[in-house]
Design a protein around this motif. Structure first.
Motif, PDB file in Angstrom:
ATOM      1  N   ASN A  56       3.217  47.762 -59.091  1.00  0.00           N
ATOM      2  CA  ASN A  56       3.969  46.508 -59.023  1.00  0.00           C
ATOM      3  C   ASN A  56       5.251  46.679 -59.827  1.00  0.00           C
ATOM      4  O   ASN A  56       5.266  46.538 -61.041  1.00  0.00           O
ATOM      5  N   PHE A  81      11.477  44.067 -61.714  1.00  0.00           N
ATOM      6  CA  PHE A  81      12.941  43.975 -61.702  1.00  0.00           C
ATOM      7  C   PHE A  81      13.343  42.588 -62.188  1.00  0.00           C
ATOM      8  O   PHE A  81      12.521  41.668 -62.268  1.00  0.00           O
ATOM      9  N   ASP A 120      14.694  39.345 -61.228  1.00  0.00           N
ATOM     10  CA  ASP A 120      14.804  38.651 -59.952  1.00  0.00           C
ATOM     11  C   ASP A 120      16.152  37.973 -59.753  1.00  0.00           C
ATOM     12  O   ASP A 120      16.609  37.801 -58.610  1.00  0.00           O
ATOM     13  N   GLY A 163      19.934  43.782 -56.032  1.00  0.00           N
ATOM     14  CA  GLY A 163      19.419  45.147 -56.061  1.00  0.00           C
ATOM     15  C   GLY A 163      20.397  46.096 -56.718  1.00  0.00           C
ATOM     16  O   GLY A 163      20.027  46.924 -57.554  1.00  0.00           O
ATOM     17  N   ASN A 181      20.527  45.551 -60.540  1.00  0.00           N
ATOM     18  CA  ASN A 181      19.358  46.132 -61.197  1.00  0.00           C
ATOM     19  C   ASN A 181      19.516  47.634 -61.380  1.00  0.00           C
ATOM     20  O   ASN A 181      19.150  48.185 -62.425  1.00  0.00           O
ATOM     21  N   VAL A 237      17.089  40.121 -56.043  1.00  0.00           N
ATOM     22  CA  VAL A 237      15.789  40.767 -55.852  1.00  0.00           C
ATOM     23  C   VAL A 237      14.680  39.734 -55.714  1.00  0.00           C
ATOM     24  O   VAL A 237      13.650  40.002 -55.081  1.00  0.00           O
ATOM     25  N   TYR A 263      13.604  39.497 -52.273  1.00  0.00           N
ATOM     26  CA  TYR A 263      13.089  40.704 -51.616  1.00  0.00           C
ATOM     27  C   TYR A 263      11.604  40.542 -51.272  1.00  0.00           C
ATOM     28  O   TYR A 263      10.841  39.916 -52.022  1.00  0.00           O
ATOM     29  N   ARG A 297       7.832  42.463 -50.751  1.00  0.00           N
ATOM     30  CA  ARG A 297       7.186  43.503 -51.560  1.00  0.00           C
ATOM     31  C   ARG A 297       7.638  44.891 -51.124  1.00  0.00           C
ATOM     32  O   ARG A 297       7.889  45.763 -51.945  1.00  0.00           O
ATOM     33  N   ARG A 313      11.008  45.635 -52.516  1.00  0.00           N
ATOM     34  CA  ARG A 313      10.940  45.917 -53.961  1.00  0.00           C
ATOM     35  C   ARG A 313      10.440  47.335 -54.207  1.00  0.00           C
ATOM     36  O   ARG A 313      10.917  48.026 -55.112  1.00  0.00           O
ATOM     37  N   GLN A 314       9.459  47.771 -53.407  1.00  0.00           N
ATOM     38  CA  GLN A 314       8.954  49.129 -53.577  1.00  0.00           C
ATOM     39  C   GLN A 314      10.030  50.160 -53.247  1.00  0.00           C
ATOM     40  O   GLN A 314      10.167  51.166 -53.934  1.00  0.00           O
ATOM     41  N   GLY A 356      12.342  50.322 -55.940  1.00  0.00           N
ATOM     42  CA  GLY A 356      11.720  51.092 -57.013  1.00  0.00           C
ATOM     43  C   GLY A 356      11.932  52.580 -56.847  1.00  0.00           C
ATOM     44  O   GLY A 356      12.145  53.312 -57.829  1.00  0.00           O
TER      45      GLY A 356
END
Length: 336
Positions: A86, A89, A91, A95, A98, A134, A137, A139, A142-143, A146
């Protein structure tokens, strides 16, 4: 032999009377996708935390590209990227913002970071959402962010803990493809998961964890030989046509125990074949696919499909898990 990127010897982690990792000998080689496979609580995440220097082992040694995570945690963090299940970031930031924050934390000048951030956002399929907060975004997005975040510091090894958890099938497929591409470019990826089909789809080698012990390690094909040796092989084959003479010769073929025609509704490999196509199941004592193909050609039959079944990672895992779960002699160290 490729360079050893991660190596552990006799690694143990205890929490009071509970042993989370028990005598782990592990080697991960440069450029491979290495899978840690096991149910929740098997010791996978604890192993990762020790590799990263985030928790100390009770016994044993670890080297990550020659560095000891206990004595040199900062050196290990410089060369290692970590993607938890998980990703966290800010939010309220976009993106792109971040990633600029991550660059600043890693001492990367803004003028150097800007083009690299643009490249990475494109690489992970987020160029269109670079300036979206973010918090909006999904999931899967977000991955993928990441992954960009991890790659920004150009690590030599990336460790991912359940990276596809919660993703829809298409999102998971795209993510696994990205992992495979990273490995093809020379990145070393250690992937922890309990999702067998995903591990089988992307990993070069797999270590099976049960109750803190690595009870098997190797390519899936080798694990099948170790786990299922002595069990008959099952072949599924489709012929068009399938003359009676071919069927009779298959039944007499040395090593064949039985031949059975699969009826409608018995086609685990897919839908029932079209008219004129016959699907058979052969139970064999040895590998006979070349002989089956040769006989088909001799009788003018086209082989529409020929595969070995019952040798998937699911079958292998069930066998090892049953043995390890019963405590009847599963190895505590495995064979890395």
């Amino acid at each position: 032999m490729a360079e050893t990127v991660i190596q552990t010897r006799g690694l143990v982690k205890r929490y009071g009377d509970f042993t989370a990792v028990d005598g782990l000998d592990l080697e991960v080689r440069a450029g491979e996708v290495f899978g840690l496979l096991g149910p929740n609580g098997a010791g996978k995440t604890t192993t990762i935390l020790m590799l990263l220097g985030l928790t100390e082992p009770t016994e044993g040694s670890i080297r990550v590209l020659g560095h000891d995570p206990v004595r040199e945690p900062i050196a290990v963090k410089r060369i290692t990227g970590y993607l938890p299940d998980n990703v966290g970031f800010y939010d309220e930031l976009t993106g792109r913002q971040n990633l600029f924050y991550t660059a600043e934390l890693n001492g990367i000048a803004r003028r150097e970071a800007a083009p690299e951030i643009d490249r990475l956002l494109g690489r992970v399929g987020l160029a269109h959402a670079a300036d979206t907060r973010v918090g909006a975004y999904s999931r899967g997005m977000r991955q993928r962010l990441g992954v960009a975040d991890v790659l920004l510091k150009k690590p030599r090894v990336v460790i991912m803990d359940e990276p596809t958890l919660g993703l829809d099938p298409e999102g998971a497929r795209a993510f696994l493809q990205l992992i495979r591409e990273l490995a093809d470019e020379g990145m070393t990826v250690l992937l922890s998961s309990h999702l067998l089909h995903q591990v089988q789809a992307v990993c070069d080698r797999v270590a099976i964890f049960v109750k803190g012990q690595m009870i098997a390690c190797g390519p899936v094909e080798e694990l099948a030989e170790q786990a299922l040796s002595g069990e008959p092989l099952r072949l599924e084959v489709e012929f068009s046509p399938c003359p009676p003479e071919l069927l009779a010769e298959l039944e007499r073929l040395d090593g064949v125990e039985s031949v059975r025609r699969l009826e409608e509704g018995e086609h685990p490999g897919g839908p029932a074949p079209a008219g004129g196509v016959v699907r058979l199941e052969l139970v064999c004592r040895k590998e006979l696919r070349p002989e089956v193909s040769r006989l088909a050609a001799a009788h003018g039959a086209a082989v529409m499909h020929l595969s070995q079944v019952g040798r998937s990672l699911d079958d292998i895992y069930r066998r090892y898990f049953a043995e390890g779960g019963e405590g009847d002699g599963g190895s505590s160290k495995g064979a890395a």
